[in-house]
Structure formats: structure tokens, C-alpha cells
Motif scaffolding. Structure first.
Motif, mmCIF file in Angstrom:
data_model
loop_
_atom_site.group_PDB
_atom_site.id
_atom_site.type_symbol
_atom_site.label_atom_id
_atom_site.label_comp_id
_atom_site.label_asym_id
_atom_site.label_seq_id
_atom_site.Cartn_x
_atom_site.Cartn_y
_atom_site.Cartn_z
ATOM 1 N N LYS A 4 -31.417 -45.671 49.691
ATOM 2 C CA LYS A 4 -30.867 -46.606 48.713
ATOM 3 C C LYS A 4 -31.376 -48.006 49.044
ATOM 4 N N CYS A 5 -31.759 -48.759 48.016
ATOM 5 C CA CYS A 5 -32.344 -50.080 48.268
ATOM 6 C C CYS A 5 -31.272 -51.126 48.547
ATOM 7 N N LEU A 6 -31.514 -51.880 49.600
ATOM 8 C CA LEU A 6 -30.603 -52.935 50.022
ATOM 9 C C LEU A 6 -30.500 -54.055 48.994
ATOM 10 N N TRP A 7 -31.532 -54.217 48.172
ATOM 11 C CA TRP A 7 -31.575 -55.330 47.217
ATOM 12 C C TRP A 7 -31.105 -54.942 45.827
ATOM 13 N N CYS A 8 -31.743 -53.959 45.204
ATOM 14 C CA CYS A 8 -31.377 -53.613 43.828
ATOM 15 C C CYS A 8 -30.317 -52.519 43.798
ATOM 16 N N LEU A 9 -30.019 -51.919 44.950
ATOM 17 C CA LEU A 9 -29.018 -50.868 45.121
ATOM 18 C C LEU A 9 -29.357 -49.577 44.379
ATOM 19 N N VAL A 37 -35.720 -50.766 51.766
ATOM 20 C CA VAL A 37 -36.189 -51.713 50.755
ATOM 21 C C VAL A 37 -37.179 -50.975 49.854
ATOM 22 N N CYS A 38 -36.884 -50.925 48.564
ATOM 23 C CA CYS A 38 -37.746 -50.176 47.646
ATOM 24 C C CYS A 38 -39.048 -50.938 47.401
ATOM 25 N N ASP A 39 -40.034 -50.233 46.880
ATOM 26 C CA ASP A 39 -41.352 -50.840 46.680
ATOM 27 C C ASP A 39 -41.311 -52.004 45.694
ATOM 28 N N GLU A 40 -40.474 -51.869 44.682
ATOM 29 C CA GLU A 40 -40.390 -52.913 43.675
ATOM 30 C C GLU A 40 -39.826 -54.213 44.273
ATOM 31 N N CYS A 41 -38.753 -54.083 45.028
ATOM 32 C CA CYS A 41 -38.149 -55.264 45.646
ATOM 33 C C CYS A 41 -39.067 -55.841 46.721
ATOM 34 N N ASN A 42 -39.688 -54.964 47.451
ATOM 35 C CA ASN A 42 -40.630 -55.390 48.484
ATOM 36 C C ASN A 42 -41.746 -56.240 47.886
HETATM 37 ZN ZN LIG Z 1 -34.968 -52.352 45.237
#
Ligand SMILES: [Zn+2]
Length: 253
Positions: A4-9, A37-42
Motif C-alpha cells: 500500500k502506498c504511503l502517499w496516495c494510499l 511508495v508507488c511508482d506514480e508517487c515516486n
Molecule cells: Zn502512491
């Protein structure tokens, strides 16, 4: 277990987790990465914003000045990351380091405010990713304020910079090469439920991690400054990036 992404959840498979997300930029000597951290947020943090630099750049370009200053005069066997900055340069003159401002780092206050805004978002990014990496915390709703600000640019943030009394700082030999984010190494770092303080490359920053009232802030700053007696002389709210002693002029005193 689904990541699960820490940023976009968002979770897998809605988002992917293929690229390594360095918590401290690699070009700043960062060695660790956060798997949440997902690729998009990264890539968001590494992409240019409305300005001609990214959040990650605002962070690394400025902190690299400090790194270079700390490593000046030391014999390095190896250098981790680059030591160039788009904004400043450090040159030696009569054996003393001098900060040279490049034309791209304009000394007008609008530009400086803008740069400090992205720098703060980068500071929060680094904080939440390192907190999560070191302690597994960070997904709790109280940190939504950080997500909104760092990832989505909503709201503003009060970030304090603590000015030292003298140029004394405890650093491990390798720290300038491969910096580490500290939450509680020094006794003078004060944190509570709403505010945290971090030490990074000899700089001490304090900031809220969730919503707070004015009395919360007053209470925090009073306790914080008490812990810092003898080490720090003042807390300054960062408005312009030049409020941060990036080139560690204090070390020359
Ligand atoms: Zn994300």
C-alpha cells in the motif's frame, strides 16, 4: 501481502511498486529506500513542478551545499553522489570557504519563498518515508496533513530552523557522505504528539506533523527551547531558503 502506498494510499494492483524509492535522494548520498511508495508517487517527487525544478531537486540541491561544506578539507577516499548544485557553489579563498551564488539562485524574495516552499515539501517527504522505514508508522490518519502538503501541495507548513550557538556538532565520520535522518539522537531534539524535530547534516528542523492549535504551538516551542539551552540560540520560521544556514557559516565562527 498487498503493498500500500504511503502517499496516495492506493494498493496493488491499482498502483505498481517496481522502482526503488530512495527516502533520502541518492544524489545526496541516500542509501535506503522505502518499499511502500508507488511508482506514480515516486516519480511525482522527481518531476518538475510548476517551477523549473522538482521537489527532490529543491531538497538535494540545497543540502548538497552543506555536504560539500562538511567534506571540504577532509580527505575522502570515495564520494557518494554528486557535489554539484544548480543554486550555489562553494569556493575556497585564502583557505576559507565562501558561498558563491549562481545566477540560477536568484536572491529575490519571491524566488526564495517559492524555493523554500518546495524545500519544505521535500523535507516532509523525506521525514515521512524515513519514519515509515525506521518505525513502520506513517499510515495513520494523523499524518494525512503531511500527505496533503508534500504530495498534493495543499496548505502551507510552519517549519522551524534552529540556529546554533556555536559551530559544534556531533557527526559520525561518514555522515556527510551518506547522511542519515535522526529523530532522537541528541537530547536537545524535542518531539511530542504534534511536533517533531529532526537532525540532518547538522541542521535541526522542527515542524508539526498534524493539526495543532496556537496553544499547542506555544507549549511545544517553550519546551523545545528549554531542551536546547546552551546549544541553540533561536528558532526561526523558515520563510525564505536563505533562513537556513546551508553553508554552515556558523562553523567558521
Ligand atoms: Zn502512491
Amino acid at each position: 501481502m498487498k503493498l500500500k502506498c504511503l502517499w496516495c494510499l492506493n494498493e496493488e494492483p491499482k498502483v505498481t511498486f517496481e522502482k526503488k524509492a530512495h527516502t533520502i535522494p541518492k544524489s545526496l548520498g541516500g542509501q535506503n529506500y522505502n518499499k511502500n511508495v508507488c511508482d506514480e508517487c515516486n516519480s511525482f517527487f522527481g518531476n518538475k513542478q510548476e517551477v523549473n525544478y522538482s521537489i527532490e531537486e529543491a531538497l538535494k540541491e540545497t543540502f548538497n551545499i552543506t555536504r560539500r561544506r562538511l567534506l571540504m578539507g577532509t580527505k575522502q577516499k570515495r564520494q557518494v553522489g554528486k557535489f554539484k548544485s544548480r543554486f550555489f557553489d562553494i569556493r575556497e579563498r585564502n583557505g576559507k570557504p565562501r558561498l558563491v551564488v549562481k545566477p540560477s539562485f536568484r536572491l529575490n524574495s519571491t524566488y526564495q519563498r517559492e524555493l523554500s516552499y518546495y524545500f519544505k515539501r521535500g523535507l516532509y517527504k523525506m521525514y515521512l518515508e524515513e519514519l515509515n522505514r525506521q518505525t513502520d508508522k506513517g499510515f495513520e490518519p494523523k499524518y494525512d496533513v503531511i500527505r496533503s502538503f508534500a504530495r498534493y501541495g495543499k496548505g502551507t507548513a510552519t517549519v522551524l530552523y534552529f540556529n546554533r550557538v556555536a559551530g559544534m556538532m556531533m557527526m559520525f565520520a561518514r555522515e556527510a557522505e551518506t547522511p542519515i535522518l535522526y529523530f532522537d539522537r541528541m537530547k536537545y531534539l524535542y518531539s511530542n504528539e504534534q511536533f517533531v524535530e529532526i537532525e540532518f547534516l547538522g541542521h535541526v528542523f522542527g515542524f508539526p506533523i498534524t493539526l495543532f492549535s496556537k496553544s499547542d504551538f506555544d507549549n511545544y516551542i517553550e519546551k523545545s527551547l528549554k531542551e536546547k539551552q546552551g546549544f541553540f540560540k533561536e528558532a526561526k520560521v523558515i520563510d525564505k531558503l536563505t533562513d537556513v544556514d546551508l553553508s554552515l557559516r556558523i562553523m567558521n565562527s
